[in-house]
Design an enzyme around this catalytic site. Structure first.
Site, mmCIF file in Angstrom:
data_model
loop_
_atom_site.group_PDB
_atom_site.id
_atom_site.type_symbol
_atom_site.label_atom_id
_atom_site.label_comp_id
_atom_site.label_asym_id
_atom_site.label_seq_id
_atom_site.Cartn_x
_atom_site.Cartn_y
_atom_site.Cartn_z
ATOM 1 N N HIS A 275 -3.510 6.811 2.867
ATOM 2 C CA HIS A 275 -3.907 5.531 2.269
ATOM 3 C C HIS A 275 -5.285 5.161 2.808
ATOM 4 O O HIS A 275 -5.563 5.317 3.997
ATOM 5 C CB HIS A 275 -2.870 4.469 2.626
ATOM 6 C CG HIS A 275 -3.320 3.079 2.303
ATOM 7 N ND1 HIS A 275 -3.821 2.740 1.064
ATOM 8 C CD2 HIS A 275 -3.352 1.946 3.054
ATOM 9 C CE1 HIS A 275 -4.143 1.454 1.070
ATOM 10 N NE2 HIS A 275 -3.868 0.947 2.267
ATOM 11 N N CYS B 166 0.816 -1.229 0.000
ATOM 12 C CA CYS B 166 0.000 0.000 0.000
ATOM 13 C C CYS B 166 0.843 1.271 0.000
ATOM 14 O O CYS B 166 0.339 2.353 -0.266
ATOM 15 C CB CYS B 166 -0.944 -0.010 1.195
ATOM 16 S SG CYS B 166 -1.922 -1.503 1.253
ATOM 17 N N ASN C 16 -10.210 -0.663 -0.045
ATOM 18 C CA ASN C 16 -8.754 -0.530 -0.030
ATOM 19 C C ASN C 16 -8.220 -0.999 -1.388
ATOM 20 O O ASN C 16 -8.361 -2.161 -1.732
ATOM 21 C CB ASN C 16 -8.206 -1.387 1.122
ATOM 22 C CG ASN C 16 -6.695 -1.317 1.251
ATOM 23 O OD1 ASN C 16 -6.002 -0.826 0.372
ATOM 24 N ND2 ASN C 16 -6.191 -1.831 2.366
HETATM 25 O O1 UT7 Z 1 -3.788 -1.642 3.646
HETATM 26 C C1 UT7 Z 1 -2.811 -2.247 4.436
HETATM 27 C C2 UT7 Z 1 -3.075 -2.076 5.845
HETATM 28 N N1 UT7 Z 1 -4.324 -2.659 6.190
HETATM 29 C C3 UT7 Z 1 -4.926 -2.268 7.244
HETATM 30 O O2 UT7 Z 1 -4.425 -1.364 7.860
HETATM 31 C C4 UT7 Z 1 -6.172 -2.971 7.675
HETATM 32 C C5 UT7 Z 1 -6.139 -3.098 9.157
HETATM 33 N N2 UT7 Z 1 -7.209 -3.845 9.804
HETATM 34 C C6 UT7 Z 1 -8.506 -3.519 9.772
HETATM 35 O O3 UT7 Z 1 -8.944 -2.689 9.006
HETATM 36 C C7 UT7 Z 1 -9.403 -4.185 10.789
HETATM 37 O O4 UT7 Z 1 -8.605 -4.887 11.708
HETATM 38 C C8 UT7 Z 1 -10.464 -5.157 10.201
HETATM 39 C C9 UT7 Z 1 -11.541 -4.363 9.493
HETATM 40 C C10 UT7 Z 1 -9.804 -6.121 9.249
HETATM 41 C C11 UT7 Z 1 -11.126 -5.933 11.333
HETATM 42 O O5 UT7 Z 1 -11.671 -5.057 12.312
HETATM 43 P P1 UT7 Z 1 -11.357 -5.291 13.883
HETATM 44 O O6 UT7 Z 1 -12.103 -4.268 14.603
HETATM 45 O O7 UT7 Z 1 -9.873 -5.302 14.043
HETATM 46 O O8 UT7 Z 1 -12.018 -6.679 14.135
HETATM 47 P P2 UT7 Z 1 -11.353 -8.034 14.704
HETATM 48 O O9 UT7 Z 1 -10.427 -8.620 13.694
HETATM 49 O O10 UT7 Z 1 -10.827 -7.787 16.062
HETATM 50 O O11 UT7 Z 1 -12.642 -8.943 14.803
HETATM 51 C C12 UT7 Z 1 -13.709 -8.658 15.702
HETATM 52 C C13 UT7 Z 1 -14.784 -9.727 15.540
HETATM 53 C C14 UT7 Z 1 -14.236 -11.155 15.597
HETATM 54 O O12 UT7 Z 1 -15.184 -11.944 16.276
HETATM 55 P P3 UT7 Z 1 -14.963 -12.317 17.830
HETATM 56 O O13 UT7 Z 1 -13.662 -13.056 17.906
HETATM 57 O O14 UT7 Z 1 -14.940 -11.016 18.557
HETATM 58 O O15 UT7 Z 1 -16.158 -13.168 18.150
HETATM 59 C C15 UT7 Z 1 -14.200 -11.577 14.148
HETATM 60 O O16 UT7 Z 1 -14.313 -12.963 13.972
HETATM 61 O O17 UT7 Z 1 -15.413 -9.604 14.260
HETATM 62 C C16 UT7 Z 1 -15.429 -10.877 13.598
HETATM 63 N N3 UT7 Z 1 -15.364 -10.666 12.153
HETATM 64 C C17 UT7 Z 1 -16.472 -10.442 11.400
HETATM 65 N N4 UT7 Z 1 -17.769 -10.389 11.720
HETATM 66 C C18 UT7 Z 1 -18.641 -10.127 10.710
HETATM 67 C C19 UT7 Z 1 -14.284 -10.606 11.355
HETATM 68 N N5 UT7 Z 1 -14.648 -10.364 10.088
HETATM 69 C C20 UT7 Z 1 -16.010 -10.263 10.083
HETATM 70 C C21 UT7 Z 1 -16.971 -10.007 9.074
HETATM 71 N N6 UT7 Z 1 -18.268 -9.956 9.452
HETATM 72 N N7 UT7 Z 1 -16.626 -9.796 7.796
#
Ligand code: UT7
Length: 320
Positions: free
Chosen positions: A244, A113, A274
């Site tokens: 970004h 990115c 993204n």
């Molecule tokens: O471009 C390069 C750099 N990229 C980035 O900087 C991206 C960085 N990361 C992010 O944007 C975020 O971390 C995400 C959008 C990918 C995820 O958001 P988060 O707030 O960090 O969520 P998490 O990974 O901590 O997941 C929270 C919960 C989990 O469930 P439990 O364990 O709390 O029960 C996941 O399993 O959300 C669940 N989950 C979903 N639920 C519904 C993960 N993906 C989904 C989904 N729909 N698509």
């Protein structure tokens, strides 16, 4: 000799994939995607479109807006993590051919990115050394070709698109790109990766989203602070802050920590998701086409991605 940012162009494929597409296929919801990412839709290239097609379309616009001919370009740099071919030929070579440019140095940059900022830094160095005069830099991605559409934790984040810019030599210091800083740290390589031929795994992007999120906010905030301090600038000196576009929550956290007002922050992630190396030039292009950015504006860019890589740039827009 100084390097100036002369023009911008972008190409966004027609097909729109809304959050509902994902809701129909996996255990997720529009509310979750919108709340956690700020993304409502993304654009997806057609089966017969490649990354070089997207890049060449964006490049044609940038060259035309720089009031140049393709034959004026003496270096082509394409940043991409979704090249048409594995290893060779480079996507930059394919774009050169699509633009009718021959006998010109062309290379790809792999910095995820942060690729567009890395490409701009490389262009600047070639121009300041006197080796090149008009450098075409491109960020182009068909990320839909490297996404695992059964992995609900990453697949809804990404989209396809391309942006391009012409960086030209000038003797006028007022038009110069002020500063660019690029960094990398391979110790966190496992946060974002795409397995290759030496792996038994499928060649799909993998991301430890939550860890990446935290490192991104921390790193981007300190990197922007450092480039601003180095150049004796405050946030009042910045017309547009164009980060970004990975996640609205990252943009908000970094923008708030740096005390940018809403009118300074550029946010396009809701519409495009993204698009990795293409996200910054696509956002710059949107500001240009909406007349939100005009000649002489000071733009602050920052990006973070796989590698890990990150970088910031203070760019005076010197196009028309
Ligand atoms: O471009 C390069 C750099 N990229 C980035 O900087 C991206 C960085 N990361 C992010 O944007 C975020 O971390 C995400 C959008 C990918 C995820 O958001 P988060 O707030 O960090 O969520 P998490 O990974 O901590 O997941 C929270 C919960 C989990 O469930 P439990 O364990 O709390 O029960 C996941 O399993 O959300 C669940 N989950 C979903 N639920 C519904 C993960 N993906 C989904 C989904 N729909 N698509």
């Amino acid at each position: 000799m100084y390097a100036s940012f002369k023009s911008i162009g972008a190409y966004i494929p027609d097909e729109i994939r809304t959050n509902q597409w994902f809701v129909d296929r996996m255990d997720t919801s529009d509310e979750w995607i919108t709340k956690r990412t700020g993304i409502n839709q993304r654009h997806i290239a057609s089966d017969d479109q490649t990354t070089s097609d997207l890049g060449a379309n964006a490049a044609k616009i940038a060259i035309q807006r720089a009031q140049l001919e393709p034959s004026d370009i003496d270096l082509i740099i394409c940043a991409t993590i979704s090249p048409d071919y594995f290893c060779m030929p480079s996507t930059a070579c394919l774009i050169a051919e699509k633009l009718g440019i021959r006998d010109t140095m062309a290379l790809d940059i792999s910095a995820a990115c942060t690729g567009f900022i890395y490409a701009m830094q490389t262009a600047k160095a070639f121009i300041e050394s006197g080796m090149k005069k008009n450098v075409l830099i491109i960020g182009a991605e068909k990320l839909s070709s490297i996404i695992d559409y059964t992995d609900r934790t990453t697949c809804m984040l990404f989209g396809d698109g391309a942006g391009a810019a012409v960086i030209s030599a000038t003797e006028n210091k007022d038009e110069a790109i002020l500063d660019i800083q690029c960094s990398a740290d391979g110790s966190m390589q496992d946060l974002l990766l795409t397995p290759g031929v030496q792996s038994q795994e499928k060649p799909f992007m993998q991301m430890k989203g939550n860890e990446t999120f935290k490192v991104a906010v921390r790193t981007l905030t300190s990197d922007v602070r450092s480039i601003m301090e180095k150049n004796n600038l405050t946030n009042k000196d910045i017309d547009l802050f164009i980060p970004h576009q990975a996640n609205y929550r990252i943009i908000k956290a970094v923008g708030d920590a740096l005390k940018f007002d809403d009118h300074q922050k550029v946010v396009t992630v809701a519409k495009y998701g993204n698009t990795s190396s293409a996200s910054i030039p696509m956002a710059i292009n949107e500001c240009y086409e909406d007349k939100r950015m005009t000649k002489g504006d000071m733009i602050l860019l920052d990006a973070f991605g796989g590698g890990l890589t990150w970088g910031s740039a203070l760019v005076k827009f010197s196009g028309n």
